[in-house]
Design a protein around this motif. Structure first.
Motif, PDB file in Angstrom:
ATOM      1  N   MET A  53       0.840  -1.184   0.000  1.00 54.74           N
ATOM      2  CA  MET A  53       0.000   0.000   0.000  1.00 54.74           C
ATOM      3  C   MET A  53       0.883   1.245   0.000  1.00 54.74           C
ATOM      4  O   MET A  53       1.833   1.330   0.767  1.00 54.74           O
ATOM      5  CB  MET A  53      -0.877  -0.020   1.255  1.00 54.74           C
ATOM      6  N   ARG A  57      -2.560   6.018   0.249  1.00 53.68           N
ATOM      7  CA  ARG A  57      -3.712   5.131   0.459  1.00 53.68           C
ATOM      8  C   ARG A  57      -3.799   4.667   1.907  1.00 53.68           C
ATOM      9  O   ARG A  57      -4.886   4.450   2.431  1.00 53.68           O
ATOM     10  CB  ARG A  57      -3.671   3.957  -0.512  1.00 53.68           C
ATOM     11  N   CYS A  90      -2.691   6.034  -6.964  1.00 45.17           N
ATOM     12  CA  CYS A  90      -3.170   6.882  -5.862  1.00 45.17           C
ATOM     13  C   CYS A  90      -3.971   8.064  -6.386  1.00 45.17           C
ATOM     14  O   CYS A  90      -4.970   8.451  -5.783  1.00 45.17           O
ATOM     15  CB  CYS A  90      -2.000   7.367  -5.009  1.00 45.17           C
ATOM     16  N   TYR A  93      -7.381   6.712  -7.052  1.00 43.40           N
ATOM     17  CA  TYR A  93      -8.025   6.397  -5.762  1.00 43.40           C
ATOM     18  C   TYR A  93      -8.522   7.659  -5.073  1.00 43.40           C
ATOM     19  O   TYR A  93      -9.661   7.736  -4.612  1.00 43.40           O
ATOM     20  CB  TYR A  93      -6.993   5.665  -4.909  1.00 43.40           C
TER      21      TYR A  93
END
Length: 133
Positions: A53, A57, A90, A93
């Protein structure tokens, strides 16, 4: 001033280390500021199986756990203190979290605390029509 505080908080979160022979963590750190004025921190988690990760995030996961989704400012830095911008995954996201997140300011440089918006990093985003419904 907010970016300076976020930078310091992210820098203090850095802690590069091996968790196991397969996982390392803490070589990148991120701090996000929400519209409610709260700061959430995260570090990268790198894994041999690529299920790790990014720091951004990880910070977002902390934010979501605490019931928030609107980000106004983001700082990400490497273990050397170098300012980083979010990777492509990212960026996507972050954009999908809330319809106003494209307006977040992302620290680009410590020189005069230059910033860039997520919209600038991800122009012509494919989901803009759906998220604005």
């Amino acid at each position: 001033m907010e970016f300076e505080k976020l930078y310091i908080q992210a820098k203090n979160t850095l802690n590069p280390r091996d968790i196991s022979p397969f996982i390392s963590a803490g070589s990148v750190a991120s701090a996000i500021l929400t519209d409610k004025g709260k700061v959430y921190l995260g570090v990268c988690i790198d894994t041999a199986c690529s299920l790790g990760m990014c720091a951004e995030r990880n910070a977002v996961a902390n934010m979501i756990t605490n019931g928030e989704c609107k980000i106004t400012k983001l700082v990400c830095l490497s273990s050397t203190g170098e300012i980083l911008t979010p990777c492509g995954a990212c960026r996507e996201y972050l954009m999908q979290l809330h319809k106003t997140n494209g307006e977040m300011e992302i620290l680009k440089s410590l020189d005069n605390f230059a910033t860039v918006s997520l919209n600038e990093l991800l122009p012509d985003w494919w989901g803009k029509k759906q998220i604005n419904v």
